[in-house]
Design an enzyme around this catalytic site. Structure first.
Site, PDB file in Angstrom:
ATOM      1  N   ILE A 160       6.380   1.279   5.783  1.00 17.80           N
ATOM      2  CA  ILE A 160       6.181   0.034   7.242  1.00 17.80           C
ATOM      3  C   ILE A 160       6.707  -1.542   5.727  1.00 17.80           C
ATOM      4  O   ILE A 160       6.639  -2.611   5.645  1.00 17.80           O
ATOM      5  CB  ILE A 160       4.822  -0.446   7.214  1.00 17.80           C
ATOM      6  CG1 ILE A 160       5.674   1.261   8.673  1.00 17.80           C
ATOM      7  CG2 ILE A 160       4.980  -0.920   8.358  1.00 17.80           C
ATOM      8  CD1 ILE A 160       3.938   1.234   8.951  1.00 17.80           C
ATOM      9  N   TYR A 161       5.532  -0.530   4.628  1.00 23.11           N
ATOM     10  CA  TYR A 161       5.822  -1.716   3.258  1.00 23.11           C
ATOM     11  C   TYR A 161       7.133  -2.244   3.004  1.00 23.11           C
ATOM     12  O   TYR A 161       7.432  -3.368   2.821  1.00 23.11           O
ATOM     13  CB  TYR A 161       4.907  -1.167   2.615  1.00 23.11           C
ATOM     14  CG  TYR A 161       4.301  -2.425   0.952  1.00 23.11           C
ATOM     15  CD1 TYR A 161       3.741  -2.961   0.882  1.00 23.11           C
ATOM     16  CD2 TYR A 161       5.720  -1.861   0.131  1.00 23.11           C
ATOM     17  CE1 TYR A 161       3.359  -3.842  -0.546  1.00 23.11           C
ATOM     18  CE2 TYR A 161       5.263  -2.624  -1.335  1.00 23.11           C
ATOM     19  CZ  TYR A 161       4.686  -3.662  -1.394  1.00 23.11           C
ATOM     20  OH  TYR A 161       4.527  -3.988  -2.162  1.00 23.11           O
ATOM     21  N   GLU A 162       7.897  -1.061   2.666  1.00 22.70           N
ATOM     22  CA  GLU A 162       9.427  -1.672   2.304  1.00 22.70           C
ATOM     23  C   GLU A 162      10.579  -2.742   3.220  1.00 22.70           C
ATOM     24  O   GLU A 162      10.585  -3.852   3.073  1.00 22.70           O
ATOM     25  CB  GLU A 162      10.209  -0.461   2.060  1.00 22.70           C
ATOM     26  CG  GLU A 162       9.690  -0.001   1.012  1.00 22.70           C
ATOM     27  CD  GLU A 162      10.288   1.883   1.008  1.00 22.70           C
ATOM     28  OE1 GLU A 162      11.036   2.147  -0.095  1.00 22.70           O
ATOM     29  OE2 GLU A 162      10.456   1.715   1.882  1.00 22.70           O
ATOM     30  N   LYS A 165       8.720  -6.430   3.367  1.00 25.00           N
ATOM     31  CA  LYS A 165       9.168  -7.220   1.633  1.00 25.00           C
ATOM     32  C   LYS A 165      10.720  -7.546   1.780  1.00 25.00           C
ATOM     33  O   LYS A 165      11.371  -7.816   1.980  1.00 25.00           O
ATOM     34  CB  LYS A 165       8.635  -5.595   0.538  1.00 25.00           C
ATOM     35  CG  LYS A 165       7.368  -6.231   0.535  1.00 25.00           C
ATOM     36  CD  LYS A 165       6.522  -7.274  -0.065  1.00 25.00           C
ATOM     37  CE  LYS A 165       5.621  -7.232  -0.342  1.00 25.00           C
ATOM     38  NZ  LYS A 165       5.078  -8.245  -1.023  1.00 25.00           N
TER      39      LYS A 165
END
Length: 256
Positions: A160-162, A165
């Site tokens: 999810i972070y990726e 970003k």
């Protein structure tokens, strides 16, 4: 005496930074304050934020801290309005706040997805929405969205972070087009594996050290100040004809 650049156009410039109490954010606050900018920053870490403001104020620099969770959009936009009352309309916005909490893709729920996207992406759009009218009135401004090389190198355990970003650069490109005719430039600043206290404490071990040595073209380590110095350039008038781009500060990491 310093070996690094000073930017006269940043002196007296109102700057807003999210997640400014620690890590890369703290370095951003320190570096912009040292340039003579009027820095307003938010963070959930009250003690660290208050301590940083006290230190900078004692050094004769201008900084204001508001305790704020960036996922509270109304509260965050109110904080930005408060900085504008104190320092004038922001001419620089750095969307820095994020959290690379590890997670298993198979265990992600819709609520967890929404919460992670709120921490890592949503606030960047609404902060841009809050500062853009003042920048439009001024006919200039710089918005910097902080990305990450994690999605480029397919780091594990943070899908999810990726996703957020990667989307940050999409936000950069779209808003660069929306705001460019008003003299506002929008760029992405993309750190590699930066040696913040959190990274060193939580993730850096012998295996990580070996990974850095194997993948970075440059010897040594990337530190928060290395990222902040690129932000200074992107915020200053020296970069006045640069927009819709991404600037990677990762020691020359091998991207496959």
């Amino acid at each position: 005496m310093t070996d690094y650049a000073s930017y006269p156009s940043l002196a007296g410039t109102p700057v807003v930074i999210s997640g400014g109490a620690s890590g890369i954010g703290e370095s951003l606050v320190r570096n912009f304050a040292a340039q003579g900018a009027k820095v307003g920053f938010v963070d959930i870490a009250v003690e660290a934020g208050d301590k940083l403001v006290a230190e900078l104020t004692a050094a004769g620099q201008t900084a204001q801290f508001t305790s704020c969770d960036v996922t509270d959009i109304a509260g965050y936009q109110a904080a930005i309005a408060g900085f504008a009352e104190a320092h004038g309309d922001a001419l620089v916005l750095i969307n820095n706040a994020a959290h690379d909490q590890r997670h298993e893709w198979s265990e992600v729920t819709p609520d967890y997805w929404d919460e992670r996207m709120a921490v890592n992406l949503k606030h960047s759009f609404f902060a841009t929405q809050a500062v853009a009218p003042g920048m439009i009135r001024a006919g200039r401004g710089s918005i910097i969205n902080t990305g990450s090389i994690s999605w480029m190198i397919m780091s594990p355990k943070i899908p999810i972070y990726e996703t957020a970003k990667a989307a940050a650069h999409g936000l950069t490109r779209s808003m660069a087009r929306e705001l460019g005719k008003s003299g506002i430039r929008v760029n992405s600043l993309v750190p590699g594996w930066v040696m913040t206290e959190r990274q060193i404490t939580h993730w850096l071990d012998a295996t990580g050290e070996a990974q850095i040595d194997a993948n970075q073209a440059l010897a040594g380590r990337v530190y928060p100040d290395d990222v902040a110095r690129m932000a200074l350039f992107l915020a200053a008038e020296d970069s006045k004809m640069i927009s819709a781009q991404q600037f990677i500060v990762d020691g020359g990491w091998a991207h496959t």
